[in-house]
Design a protein around this motif. Structure first.
Motif, mmCIF file in Angstrom:
data_model
loop_
_atom_site.group_PDB
_atom_site.id
_atom_site.type_symbol
_atom_site.label_atom_id
_atom_site.label_comp_id
_atom_site.label_asym_id
_atom_site.label_seq_id
_atom_site.Cartn_x
_atom_site.Cartn_y
_atom_site.Cartn_z
ATOM 1 N N ARG A 53 0.814 -1.217 0.000
ATOM 2 C CA ARG A 53 0.000 0.000 0.000
ATOM 3 C C ARG A 53 0.847 1.267 0.000
ATOM 4 N N ILE A 54 1.872 1.314 0.878
ATOM 5 C CA ILE A 54 2.577 2.587 1.054
ATOM 6 C C ILE A 54 4.097 2.462 0.932
ATOM 7 N N GLY A 55 4.620 1.272 0.723
ATOM 8 C CA GLY A 55 6.057 1.124 0.581
ATOM 9 C C GLY A 55 6.772 0.980 1.910
ATOM 10 N N ARG A 56 8.051 1.180 1.891
ATOM 11 C CA ARG A 56 8.905 0.980 3.073
ATOM 12 C C ARG A 56 8.739 2.141 4.058
ATOM 13 N N PRO A 57 8.485 1.854 5.338
ATOM 14 C CA PRO A 57 8.330 2.930 6.327
ATOM 15 C C PRO A 57 9.580 3.797 6.450
ATOM 16 N N ARG A 58 9.335 5.095 6.626
ATOM 17 C CA ARG A 58 10.427 6.060 6.812
ATOM 18 C C ARG A 58 10.406 6.709 8.191
ATOM 19 N N ALA A 59 9.209 6.919 8.759
ATOM 20 C CA ALA A 59 9.078 7.528 10.084
ATOM 21 C C ALA A 59 7.795 6.991 10.718
ATOM 22 N N CYS A 60 7.856 6.650 12.023
ATOM 23 C CA CYS A 60 6.711 6.039 12.693
ATOM 24 C C CYS A 60 6.530 6.660 14.078
ATOM 25 N N PHE A 61 5.269 6.840 14.444
ATOM 26 C CA PHE A 61 4.917 7.461 15.716
ATOM 27 C C PHE A 61 3.776 6.672 16.352
ATOM 28 N N GLY A 62 3.762 6.625 17.680
ATOM 29 C CA GLY A 62 2.710 5.904 18.374
ATOM 30 C C GLY A 62 2.171 6.675 19.559
ATOM 31 N N LEU A 63 0.935 6.351 19.937
ATOM 32 C CA LEU A 63 0.292 6.897 21.127
ATOM 33 C C LEU A 63 -0.298 5.739 21.924
ATOM 34 N N TYR A 64 -0.273 5.868 23.252
ATOM 35 C CA TYR A 64 -0.934 4.888 24.110
ATOM 36 C C TYR A 64 -1.292 5.582 25.412
ATOM 37 N N GLY A 65 -2.029 4.900 26.258
ATOM 38 C CA GLY A 65 -2.355 5.391 27.590
ATOM 39 C C GLY A 65 -2.797 4.249 28.474
ATOM 40 N N ASN A 66 -3.076 4.582 29.739
ATOM 41 C CA ASN A 66 -3.566 3.605 30.706
ATOM 42 C C ASN A 66 -2.515 2.579 31.090
ATOM 43 N N GLY A 67 -1.248 2.938 30.971
ATOM 44 C CA GLY A 67 -0.191 2.090 31.488
ATOM 45 C C GLY A 67 0.667 1.428 30.436
ATOM 46 N N LEU A 68 1.990 1.448 30.669
ATOM 47 C CA LEU A 68 2.922 0.812 29.745
ATOM 48 C C LEU A 68 2.785 -0.703 29.767
ATOM 49 N N LYS A 69 2.593 -1.293 30.964
ATOM 50 C CA LYS A 69 2.393 -2.742 31.043
ATOM 51 C C LYS A 69 1.072 -3.153 30.399
ATOM 52 N N ASN A 70 0.138 -2.220 30.348
ATOM 53 C CA ASN A 70 -1.193 -2.493 29.824
ATOM 54 C C ASN A 70 -1.238 -2.165 28.326
ATOM 55 N N ASN A 71 -1.720 -1.004 27.955
ATOM 56 C CA ASN A 71 -1.847 -0.665 26.532
ATOM 57 C C ASN A 71 -0.511 -0.396 25.853
ATOM 58 N N GLY A 72 0.486 0.028 26.623
ATOM 59 C CA GLY A 72 1.802 0.209 26.022
ATOM 60 C C GLY A 72 2.350 -1.084 25.456
ATOM 61 N N SER A 73 2.112 -2.189 26.158
ATOM 62 C CA SER A 73 2.593 -3.474 25.654
ATOM 63 C C SER A 73 1.826 -3.881 24.399
ATOM 64 N N HIS A 74 0.530 -3.562 24.340
ATOM 65 C CA HIS A 74 -0.236 -3.826 23.120
ATOM 66 C C HIS A 74 0.368 -3.070 21.929
ATOM 67 N N LEU A 75 0.755 -1.818 22.165
ATOM 68 C CA LEU A 75 1.314 -1.027 21.069
ATOM 69 C C LEU A 75 2.656 -1.598 20.621
ATOM 70 N N ILE A 76 3.508 -1.991 21.568
ATOM 71 C CA ILE A 76 4.799 -2.576 21.203
ATOM 72 C C ILE A 76 4.592 -3.841 20.375
ATOM 73 N N ASP A 77 3.665 -4.696 20.804
ATOM 74 C CA ASP A 77 3.393 -5.917 20.053
ATOM 75 C C ASP A 77 2.844 -5.601 18.670
ATOM 76 N N PHE A 78 2.022 -4.575 18.553
ATOM 77 C CA PHE A 78 1.453 -4.180 17.269
ATOM 78 C C PHE A 78 2.542 -3.684 16.327
ATOM 79 N N VAL A 79 3.476 -2.901 16.858
ATOM 80 C CA VAL A 79 4.616 -2.449 16.055
ATOM 81 C C VAL A 79 5.404 -3.651 15.535
ATOM 82 N N ALA A 80 5.669 -4.616 16.419
ATOM 83 C CA ALA A 80 6.421 -5.799 15.996
ATOM 84 C C ALA A 80 5.667 -6.576 14.927
ATOM 85 N N MET A 81 4.365 -6.655 15.060
ATOM 86 C CA MET A 81 3.549 -7.372 14.078
ATOM 87 C C MET A 81 3.620 -6.720 12.702
ATOM 88 N N LEU A 82 3.483 -5.392 12.661
ATOM 89 C CA LEU A 82 3.393 -4.678 11.386
ATOM 90 C C LEU A 82 4.746 -4.301 10.795
#
Length: 336
Positions: free
Chosen positions: A157-186
């Motif tokens: 769809r968009i080619g090779r990533p050049r810059a990436c940004f993320g947002l989360y809340g409600n705790g790093l162990k909580n939603n922060g870990s979901h975001l880290i896993d999502f980054v690894a997945m994508l």
């Protein structure tokens, strides 16, 4: 389909059943809880609930028609009969649950795996010793759209990533870990995580002692990802913003809104390009079925040897990254 797997749900709180009562969530997530998925998936014979709260047991019997509801696993009629345990308890209770259920073939467990990395390692070691499969509820790994992106769709769809940004809340162990896993997945393997501006960290979230810390992720192959926490007291968000060589992709509204923005001719200069941020191309969300699909994958893993989508080892790596950020953020700044 093969015979259903006799299943017990250990812990009967929000993610186990409570969120099913949220009318707004139901509009987008028909499968927001383990109870909804266990009720509907034919591969699981939901036979019991264990929870120390009398009101939770009453709800299990009355609202969900669970045959056996007990305050303690020791009160089960036949603890050896259960092939799958869904562990929706706080982390510290999970090793004891494994020890009380000797017939398990698989667990579906909430994150984090343990109260700390050492406890998570002990949990997984016990599962390996007993040949128990471990599926961790990083539910985005079950989403149809996101799996297609991870399987080459993002680059197409968009080619090779050049810059990436993320947002989360409600705790790093909580939603922060979901975001880290999502980054690894994508975007691929996350090699390292480190805090920045740790003085701006703040406490908010359901896990005792958790913090919301700004941090960066270093990918094994790709640009760094800068992640900033937001206060859920203001509003909720867990999202990603990916700028790539041929376009931009955003995943906002806690993954309900997936949009791409094409690269077009620059409106202010000839022979230059820009990202058309005013012309989003949005995709119908498929998040509502993700948890049910995770159960389907778990059933296929137990009965047919399919590869799990969200393994314990993968979740342990994420927990190590989270712990490294929290430990580094807690260290006092050295004098210059």
């Amino acid at each position: 389909m093969n015979a259903p797997l006799r299943t017990i749900l250990v812990g009967f709180g929000q993610i186990a059943a409570g969120l099913a009562q949220d009318a707004r969530m139901a509009a987008y997530f028909p499968y927001a809880t383990h109870a909804q998925a266990l009720r509907d998936h034919p591969g699981f014979d939901w036979a019991a609930v264990a929870d120390p709260r009398p009101e939770a047991l009453e709800q299990a019997r009355r609202a969900w028609n669970v045959p056996e509801a007990v305050a303690d696993l020791g009160a089960l009629a036949d603890p050896r009969a259960f092939e799958v345990a869904v562990l929706a308890t706080p982390p510290g209770a999970r090793i004891a649950a494994l020890e009380r259920l000797p017939g398990l073939r698989a667990v579906f467990v909430e994150k984090p795996l343990g109260q700390d990395v050492a406890e998570a390692e002990r949990f997984l070691a016990l599962c390996r010793e007993r040949s128990i499969l471990v599926q961790v509820n990083y539910w985005r790994r079950g989403d149809e759209n996101f799996r297609a992106l991870a399987d080459g769709g993002l680059a197409k769809r968009i080619g090779r990533p050049r810059a990436c940004f993320g947002l989360y809340g409600n705790g790093l162990k909580n939603n922060g870990s979901h975001l880290i896993d999502f980054v690894a997945m994508l975007l691929g393997e996350v090699a390292e995580a480190a805090p920045f501006c740790p003085d701006s960290a703040f406490a908010e979230g359901p896990i005792p002692g958790d913090l919301n810390v700004p941090f960066t992720l270093r990918l094994a192959d790709g640009p760094p990802v800068a992640v900033q926490p937001v206060r859920f007291a203001d509003y909720r968000e867990v999202g990603l913003d990916i700028w790539a060589e041929r376009g931009r992709m955003t995943l906002y509204q806690e993954s309900l809104r997936l949009c791409t923005y094409p690269r077009v001719e620059n409106r202010g200069l000839e022979r230059e390009y820009e990202i058309a941020t005013d012309r989003p191309e949005c995709v119908e969300p498929t998040c509502g079925q993700a948890l049910l699909r995770m159960y389907g994958n778990l059933f296929d893993a137990v009965r047919a040897g399919a590869a799990l989508w969200s393994t314990g080892d993968r979740a342990l790596h994420t927990q190590r990254l989270v712990q490294s950020v929290l430990l580094a953020a807690a260290r006092p700044t050295e004098a210059a």
